[in-house]
Enzyme design. Structure first.
Site, PDB file in Angstrom:
ATOM      1  CG  ASP A  43     -14.257   2.260   7.395  1.00 38.86           C
ATOM      2  OD1 ASP A  43     -13.649   3.149   6.771  1.00 38.86           O
ATOM      3  OD2 ASP A  43     -13.847   1.785   8.470  1.00 38.86           O
ATOM      4  CG  HIS A  44     -17.038   5.420   9.502  1.00 38.31           C
ATOM      5  ND1 HIS A  44     -17.161   4.064   9.715  1.00 38.31           N
ATOM      6  CD2 HIS A  44     -16.261   5.891  10.504  1.00 38.31           C
ATOM      7  CE1 HIS A  44     -16.493   3.740  10.813  1.00 38.31           C
ATOM      8  NE2 HIS A  44     -15.936   4.821  11.312  1.00 38.31           N
TER       9      HIS A  44
ATOM     10  CB  CYS B 278     -10.815   1.070   6.651  1.00 40.79           C
ATOM     11  SG  CYS B 278      -9.319   0.130   7.024  1.00 40.79           S
TER      12      CYS B 278
ATOM     13  CB  THR C  74      -5.246   1.622   9.569  1.00 41.68           C
ATOM     14  OG1 THR C  74      -6.103   0.470   9.624  1.00 41.68           O
ATOM     15  CG2 THR C  74      -5.420   2.445  10.841  1.00 41.68           C
ATOM     16  N   GLY C  75      -6.380   0.925   6.553  1.00 38.73           N
ATOM     17  CA  GLY C  75      -6.210  -0.115   5.523  1.00 38.73           C
ATOM     18  C   GLY C  75      -6.017  -1.488   6.132  1.00 38.73           C
TER      19      GLY C  75
ATOM     20  N   GLY D  75      -7.637  -3.153   8.847  1.00 41.19           N
ATOM     21  CA  GLY D  75      -8.836  -3.970   9.072  1.00 41.19           C
ATOM     22  C   GLY D  75      -9.388  -4.510   7.761  1.00 41.19           C
TER      23      GLY D  75
ATOM     24  CG  HIS E 229       8.331  -9.296  -5.277  1.00 44.11           C
ATOM     25  ND1 HIS E 229       9.384  -9.101  -4.420  1.00 44.11           N
ATOM     26  CD2 HIS E 229       8.825  -9.037  -6.527  1.00 44.11           C
ATOM     27  CE1 HIS E 229      10.460  -8.733  -5.092  1.00 44.11           C
ATOM     28  NE2 HIS E 229      10.151  -8.681  -6.368  1.00 44.11           N
ATOM     29  CG  ASN E 230       3.549  -9.725  -2.152  1.00 44.64           C
ATOM     30  OD1 ASN E 230       3.891  -8.559  -2.011  1.00 44.64           O
ATOM     31  ND2 ASN E 230       4.243 -10.735  -1.630  1.00 44.64           N
TER      32      ASN E 230
ATOM     33  NE  ARG F  86     -10.123   7.752  10.956  1.00 44.36           N
ATOM     34  CZ  ARG F  86     -10.953   7.036  11.722  1.00 44.36           C
ATOM     35  NH1 ARG F  86     -10.499   5.997  12.402  1.00 44.36           N
ATOM     36  NH2 ARG F  86     -12.217   7.361  11.799  1.00 44.36           N
TER      37      ARG F  86
ATOM     38  NE  ARG G  51      13.051 -14.311  -5.935  1.00 43.51           N
ATOM     39  CZ  ARG G  51      13.199 -13.253  -6.732  1.00 43.51           C
ATOM     40  NH1 ARG G  51      13.210 -13.419  -8.060  1.00 43.51           N
ATOM     41  NH2 ARG G  51      13.318 -12.043  -6.223  1.00 43.51           N
ATOM     42  CG  HIS G  52       8.148 -13.349  -6.890  1.00 44.62           C
ATOM     43  ND1 HIS G  52       8.640 -13.150  -5.624  1.00 44.62           N
ATOM     44  CD2 HIS G  52       8.982 -12.692  -7.740  1.00 44.62           C
ATOM     45  CE1 HIS G  52       9.711 -12.379  -5.688  1.00 44.62           C
ATOM     46  NE2 HIS G  52       9.963 -12.100  -6.967  1.00 44.62           N
TER      47      HIS G  52
ATOM     48  NE  ARG H  61       9.885 -17.274  -2.628  1.00 43.83           N
ATOM     49  CZ  ARG H  61      10.975 -16.592  -2.934  1.00 43.83           C
ATOM     50  NH1 ARG H  61      10.881 -15.340  -3.335  1.00 43.83           N
ATOM     51  NH2 ARG H  61      12.153 -17.158  -2.837  1.00 43.83           N
TER      52      ARG H  61
HETATM   53  C1  RB5 Z   1     -12.819   2.898  12.071  1.00 41.17           C
HETATM   54  O1  RB5 Z   1     -12.789   3.805  13.140  1.00 41.17           O
HETATM   55  C2  RB5 Z   1     -11.457   2.229  11.894  1.00 41.17           C
HETATM   56  O2  RB5 Z   1     -11.228   1.351  12.938  1.00 41.17           O
HETATM   57  C3  RB5 Z   1     -11.373   1.530  10.556  1.00 41.17           C
HETATM   58  O3  RB5 Z   1     -11.628   2.456   9.544  1.00 41.17           O
HETATM   59  C4  RB5 Z   1     -10.042   0.900  10.183  1.00 41.17           C
HETATM   60  O4  RB5 Z   1      -8.982   1.747  10.413  1.00 41.17           O
HETATM   61  C5  RB5 Z   1      -9.803  -0.457  10.637  1.00 41.17           C
HETATM   62  O5  RB5 Z   1      -8.792  -1.077  10.363  1.00 41.17           O
END
Ligand code: RB5
Length: 291
Positions: free
Chosen positions: A153-154, A207, A209-210, A212, A240-241, A251, A274-275, A278
């Protein structure tokens, strides 16, 4: 091979193409219209033309194209150049597998709209479509496949753009490409759908935080998306996953940390054992139904 035929209203040309192509062994066909009103039946002229050729007339309810259908199809085949351009405007990431039926068949011409014309015109249109499908099937292979697909995303596009060079090729970049605010689930959906369907081997999502991106991507079957913060979490997400989508938060972590983590992710094998049990248990959760 999966073929999605597209015309304007999804009541004449594209359902005829769907029925004609679906009669070929090994072909799964669907159809849609760029200006379809949902739920309309096939037109009488198209129904009569198909019946005259001995083809069963499918139960038909007109529909618009959708992300799901665009990702499902090996080839999306429009009847005209205008419809093709409209599909690429709506789904720019799909441009590698959107063609006009004529282009796909190697001849290039559009298939004109028979709506409101005589049965003779419908029959001629059906014959035209049938010839194009035969030519295309004789020459075309399964649609494009990718080693990697990336989206952001942006708040994540700069990191995504930087990491693209590290991804195995061919790589598909589904956007976004600038800082205009967009909704991350739309990009997670495309990347996850391509990975979940096996059209791309690995996905990258960025994004702010990764988080969402990973929540959205994990809603799709076959997807195991992991938010990764460093080399260790990248290693374990694979070992493992058996994660098939890596998510970063632009960010929250720096670009060099992300590069190192992505390199580790791409070079680490799933340990199995074992993984594997799971991972199968995670897969079983996909079919979960509330009692
Ligand atoms: C966008 O502002 C922000 O919410 C998105 O990039 C992300 O961090 C969502 O998880």
């Amino acid at each position: 091979m999966r073929l999605l035929f597209v015309c304007t209203g999804n009541i004449c040309r594209s359902p005829m193409a769907e029925a004609l192509a679906g009669a070929h062994p090994g072909v799964e066909a669907d159809s849609a219209g760029v200006a379809a009103t949902a739920g309309s039946a096939i037109s009488e002229g198209a129904r009569r033309a198909l019946a005259g050729a001995g083809l069963a007339v499918p139960e038909h309810a007109s529909q618009e194209p959708s992300v799901e259908r665009m990702v499902w199809a090996d080839w999306v085949l429009a009847m005209t150049r205008g419809q093709k351009l409209e599909l690429i405007r709506r789904y720019p990431w799909a441009k590698d597998w959107v063609r006009t039926l004529g282009e796909w068949a190697g001849s290039g011409e559009d298939v004109e709209d028979p709506i409101g014309s005589s049965d003779r015109v419908y029959q001629a249109t059906m014959t035209h479509i049938s010839k194009l499908i035969d030519s295309g099937l004789a020459t075309q292979q399964v649609g494009p496949r990718y080693q990697a697909v990336a989206g952001a995303d942006h708040a994540g596009y700069q990191m995504k753009d930087r990491l693209l060079a590290q991804l195995p090729t061919p790589v598909l970049d589904v956007g976004t490409h600038d800082a205009t605010s967009v909704d991350y689930p739309n990009f997670a959906e495309v990347v996850a759908a391509l990975v979940g369907q096996g059209r791309a081997q690995v996905g990258l999502l960025v994004c702010g935080t990764g988080i969402g991106m990973s929540i959205a991507a994990n809603k799709l079957p076959g997807v195991r998306a992991a938010v990764v913060f460093d080399v260790s979490s990248a290693h374990l997400a694979r070992a493992h996953n058996n994660a098939n989508v890596i998510c970063f938060g632009e960010r929250l972590i720096g670009p060099v940390v992300a590069e190192d983590a992505l390199r580790e992710f791409l070079h680490t094998e799933f340990e199995g054992g074992r993984h594997a049990r799971r991972i199968a248990e995670i897969g079983a959760l996909e079919g979960h139904k509330w009692p």
